[in-house]
Design a protein around this motif. Structure first.
Motif, PDB file in Angstrom:
ATOM      1  N   ASP A  18      71.118  40.364  82.275  1.00 47.71           N
ATOM      2  CA  ASP A  18      70.912  40.353  80.942  1.00 47.71           C
ATOM      3  C   ASP A  18      71.270  41.754  80.320  1.00 47.71           C
ATOM      4  O   ASP A  18      71.882  42.229  79.437  1.00 47.71           O
ATOM      5  CB  ASP A  18      69.682  39.667  80.171  1.00 47.71           C
ATOM      6  CG  ASP A  18      69.779  38.139  80.472  1.00 47.71           C
ATOM      7  OD1 ASP A  18      70.592  37.741  80.944  1.00 47.71           O
ATOM      8  OD2 ASP A  18      68.375  37.562  80.423  1.00 47.71           O
ATOM      9  N   THR A  19      70.540  42.814  80.952  1.00 50.35           N
ATOM     10  CA  THR A  19      70.640  44.159  80.444  1.00 50.35           C
ATOM     11  C   THR A  19      71.747  44.769  80.728  1.00 50.35           C
ATOM     12  O   THR A  19      72.354  45.637  80.026  1.00 50.35           O
ATOM     13  CB  THR A  19      69.459  44.916  81.174  1.00 50.35           C
ATOM     14  OG1 THR A  19      68.161  44.325  80.988  1.00 50.35           O
ATOM     15  CG2 THR A  19      69.149  46.364  80.641  1.00 50.35           C
ATOM     16  N   LEU A  20      72.522  44.529  82.117  1.00 53.17           N
ATOM     17  CA  LEU A  20      73.826  45.178  82.396  1.00 53.17           C
ATOM     18  C   LEU A  20      74.788  44.502  81.401  1.00 53.17           C
ATOM     19  O   LEU A  20      75.470  45.175  80.671  1.00 53.17           O
ATOM     20  CB  LEU A  20      74.006  44.526  83.801  1.00 53.17           C
ATOM     21  CG  LEU A  20      75.403  44.768  84.190  1.00 53.17           C
ATOM     22  CD1 LEU A  20      75.514  46.417  84.561  1.00 53.17           C
ATOM     23  CD2 LEU A  20      75.810  44.205  85.407  1.00 53.17           C
ATOM     24  N   PHE A  21      74.803  43.220  81.131  1.00 53.71           N
ATOM     25  CA  PHE A  21      75.915  42.589  80.214  1.00 53.71           C
ATOM     26  C   PHE A  21      75.805  43.123  78.721  1.00 53.71           C
ATOM     27  O   PHE A  21      76.574  43.146  77.705  1.00 53.71           O
ATOM     28  CB  PHE A  21      76.183  41.482  80.370  1.00 53.71           C
ATOM     29  CG  PHE A  21      76.808  40.946  81.739  1.00 53.71           C
ATOM     30  CD1 PHE A  21      78.279  41.621  82.076  1.00 53.71           C
ATOM     31  CD2 PHE A  21      76.031  40.483  82.758  1.00 53.71           C
ATOM     32  CE1 PHE A  21      78.888  41.165  83.078  1.00 53.71           C
ATOM     33  CE2 PHE A  21      76.842  40.479  84.248  1.00 53.71           C
ATOM     34  CZ  PHE A  21      78.145  40.803  84.292  1.00 53.71           C
ATOM     35  N   HIS A  45      78.328  34.925  73.697  1.00 52.16           N
ATOM     36  CA  HIS A  45      79.179  35.285  74.864  1.00 52.16           C
ATOM     37  C   HIS A  45      78.462  36.078  75.677  1.00 52.16           C
ATOM     38  O   HIS A  45      78.477  35.870  77.327  1.00 52.16           O
ATOM     39  CB  HIS A  45      80.111  36.400  74.450  1.00 52.16           C
ATOM     40  CG  HIS A  45      81.185  36.772  75.340  1.00 52.16           C
ATOM     41  ND1 HIS A  45      82.234  36.148  75.638  1.00 52.16           N
ATOM     42  CD2 HIS A  45      81.029  37.948  76.117  1.00 52.16           C
ATOM     43  CE1 HIS A  45      82.913  36.762  76.571  1.00 52.16           C
ATOM     44  NE2 HIS A  45      82.057  37.664  77.026  1.00 52.16           N
ATOM     45  N   VAL A  46      77.662  37.173  75.586  1.00 52.55           N
ATOM     46  CA  VAL A  46      76.689  38.011  76.425  1.00 52.55           C
ATOM     47  C   VAL A  46      76.125  37.322  77.407  1.00 52.55           C
ATOM     48  O   VAL A  46      75.992  37.411  78.746  1.00 52.55           O
ATOM     49  CB  VAL A  46      75.893  39.201  75.642  1.00 52.55           C
ATOM     50  CG1 VAL A  46      75.274  39.976  76.758  1.00 52.55           C
ATOM     51  CG2 VAL A  46      76.745  39.995  75.048  1.00 52.55           C
ATOM     52  N   LYS A  47      75.170  36.360  76.755  1.00 50.24           N
ATOM     53  CA  LYS A  47      74.215  35.385  77.796  1.00 50.24           C
ATOM     54  C   LYS A  47      75.101  34.522  78.703  1.00 50.24           C
ATOM     55  O   LYS A  47      74.578  34.481  79.734  1.00 50.24           O
ATOM     56  CB  LYS A  47      73.484  34.661  76.630  1.00 50.24           C
ATOM     57  CG  LYS A  47      72.348  33.642  77.511  1.00 50.24           C
ATOM     58  CD  LYS A  47      71.662  32.978  76.400  1.00 50.24           C
ATOM     59  CE  LYS A  47      72.450  31.592  75.982  1.00 50.24           C
ATOM     60  NZ  LYS A  47      71.851  30.440  75.211  1.00 50.24           N
ATOM     61  N   HIS A  48      76.198  33.959  78.125  1.00 54.39           N
ATOM     62  CA  HIS A  48      76.910  33.217  78.966  1.00 54.39           C
ATOM     63  C   HIS A  48      77.325  33.770  80.119  1.00 54.39           C
ATOM     64  O   HIS A  48      77.535  33.472  81.317  1.00 54.39           O
ATOM     65  CB  HIS A  48      78.135  32.477  78.192  1.00 54.39           C
ATOM     66  CG  HIS A  48      77.568  31.148  77.226  1.00 54.39           C
ATOM     67  ND1 HIS A  48      78.538  31.040  76.103  1.00 54.39           N
ATOM     68  CD2 HIS A  48      76.455  30.773  77.346  1.00 54.39           C
ATOM     69  CE1 HIS A  48      77.754  29.967  75.710  1.00 54.39           C
ATOM     70  NE2 HIS A  48      76.502  29.958  76.237  1.00 54.39           N
ATOM     71  N   VAL A  49      77.757  34.909  79.825  1.00 62.85           N
ATOM     72  CA  VAL A  49      78.488  36.078  81.017  1.00 62.85           C
ATOM     73  C   VAL A  49      77.263  36.346  81.948  1.00 62.85           C
ATOM     74  O   VAL A  49      77.581  36.231  83.230  1.00 62.85           O
ATOM     75  CB  VAL A  49      79.199  37.261  80.455  1.00 62.85           C
ATOM     76  CG1 VAL A  49      79.924  37.939  81.711  1.00 62.85           C
ATOM     77  CG2 VAL A  49      80.567  36.851  79.611  1.00 62.85           C
ATOM     78  N   SER A  50      76.328  36.670  81.453  1.00 62.97           N
ATOM     79  CA  SER A  50      75.266  37.350  82.261  1.00 62.97           C
ATOM     80  C   SER A  50      74.570  35.812  83.211  1.00 62.97           C
ATOM     81  O   SER A  50      74.622  36.254  84.266  1.00 62.97           O
ATOM     82  CB  SER A  50      74.096  37.387  81.497  1.00 62.97           C
ATOM     83  OG  SER A  50      72.747  37.762  81.979  1.00 62.97           O
ATOM     84  N   HIS A  51      74.654  34.573  82.479  1.00 62.05           N
ATOM     85  CA  HIS A  51      74.344  33.542  83.377  1.00 62.05           C
ATOM     86  C   HIS A  51      75.354  33.288  84.450  1.00 62.05           C
ATOM     87  O   HIS A  51      74.833  32.748  85.521  1.00 62.05           O
ATOM     88  CB  HIS A  51      73.916  32.694  82.277  1.00 62.05           C
ATOM     89  CG  HIS A  51      72.768  32.488  81.342  1.00 62.05           C
ATOM     90  ND1 HIS A  51      72.198  31.610  80.648  1.00 62.05           N
ATOM     91  CD2 HIS A  51      71.714  33.574  81.560  1.00 62.05           C
ATOM     92  CE1 HIS A  51      71.081  32.151  80.014  1.00 62.05           C
ATOM     93  NE2 HIS A  51      70.866  33.328  80.662  1.00 62.05           N
ATOM     94  N   PHE A  52      76.634  33.260  84.006  1.00 61.81           N
ATOM     95  CA  PHE A  52      77.390  32.848  84.700  1.00 61.81           C
ATOM     96  C   PHE A  52      77.522  33.733  85.987  1.00 61.81           C
ATOM     97  O   PHE A  52      77.537  33.484  87.090  1.00 61.81           O
ATOM     98  CB  PHE A  52      78.979  33.061  84.147  1.00 61.81           C
ATOM     99  CG  PHE A  52      80.193  32.636  84.900  1.00 61.81           C
ATOM    100  CD1 PHE A  52      80.531  31.371  85.217  1.00 61.81           C
ATOM    101  CD2 PHE A  52      80.784  33.585  86.093  1.00 61.81           C
ATOM    102  CE1 PHE A  52      81.489  30.994  86.014  1.00 61.81           C
ATOM    103  CE2 PHE A  52      81.570  33.378  86.785  1.00 61.81           C
ATOM    104  CZ  PHE A  52      82.128  32.009  86.933  1.00 61.81           C
TER     105      PHE A  52
END
Ligand code: HEM
Length: 157
Positions: A18-21, A45-52
């Motif tokens: 989460d921090t990275l993205f 978006h940020v959360k989705h990419v991090s979770h992905f």
């Protein structure tokens, strides 16, 4: 036998991703080349990419539990007409961010991490030239580990 952690476990936890993205996309929106591409990105978006990415690296299946799939992720890139220049900027900014936030930097982890980014971003560029999503909803999520790719992609047809 050694107990090899997943890339996710080695990197840390969900907070690490989460921090990275979060830090990465804060840079992306201010970037002269990528700012335009992401100007309409959803608040999720940020959360989705991090979770992905965390899920691909062996973390909890948060992206799929939220209704996502590999096909859904591919679908987000369809028609975006991404270029090689944009892809390279995306990777460069993400690697800069990785160093800034102190992502694990051992050679083995970074090799696997960069390998995934090279693979994933090239697929994003290829799919972004299409007008329809070629991927079936039933396709599994990709999984990324420490090893090699295992050979070129050969179609079953
Ligand atoms: C490993 C590489 C990549 C991964 C894992 C990835 C992942 C994702 C995911 C999960 C979404 C959906 C977000 C949501 O549901 O809200 C998405 C959307 C998107 N991605 Fe990627 N992506 C990658 C590479 C790229 C690259 C290289 C670009 C551009 C240079 C890009 C541009 C976009 C755009 C424009 C969207 C739609 C944003 C919006 O308007 O909501 N992606 N990506």
């Amino acid at each position: 036998m050694k107990n090899i952690p997943t890339l996710y476990e080695w990197a840390g936890d969900q907070q690490t991703f989460d921090t990275l993205f979060k830090t990465f996309y804060a840079k992306v929106v201010k970037d002269d080349l990528l700012g335009e591409v992401f100007k309409n990105m959803s608040p999720e978006h940020v959360k989705h990419v991090s979770h992905f990415v965390a899920e691909v690296f062996g973390g909890e299946k948060l992206y799929t539990q939220e209704g996502g799939s590999h096909a859904a992720m591919v679908g987000k890139h369809i028609g975006k007409m991404l270029t090689e220049e944009k892809r390279q900027r995306w990777i460069r900014l993400l690697l800069q961010t990785a160093d800034e936030v102190g992502l694990k930097s051992d050679p083995e982890f970074r090799s696997a991490f960069v390998g995934y980014l090279e693979w994933g971003t090239r697929i994003a560029v290829i799919n972004s030239q299409l007008t329809e999503n070629p991927m079936k909803q039933s396709e599994p999520m990709p999984k990324w580990g420490w090893g090699e790719t295992g050979g070129p992609y050969l179609s079953n047809d």
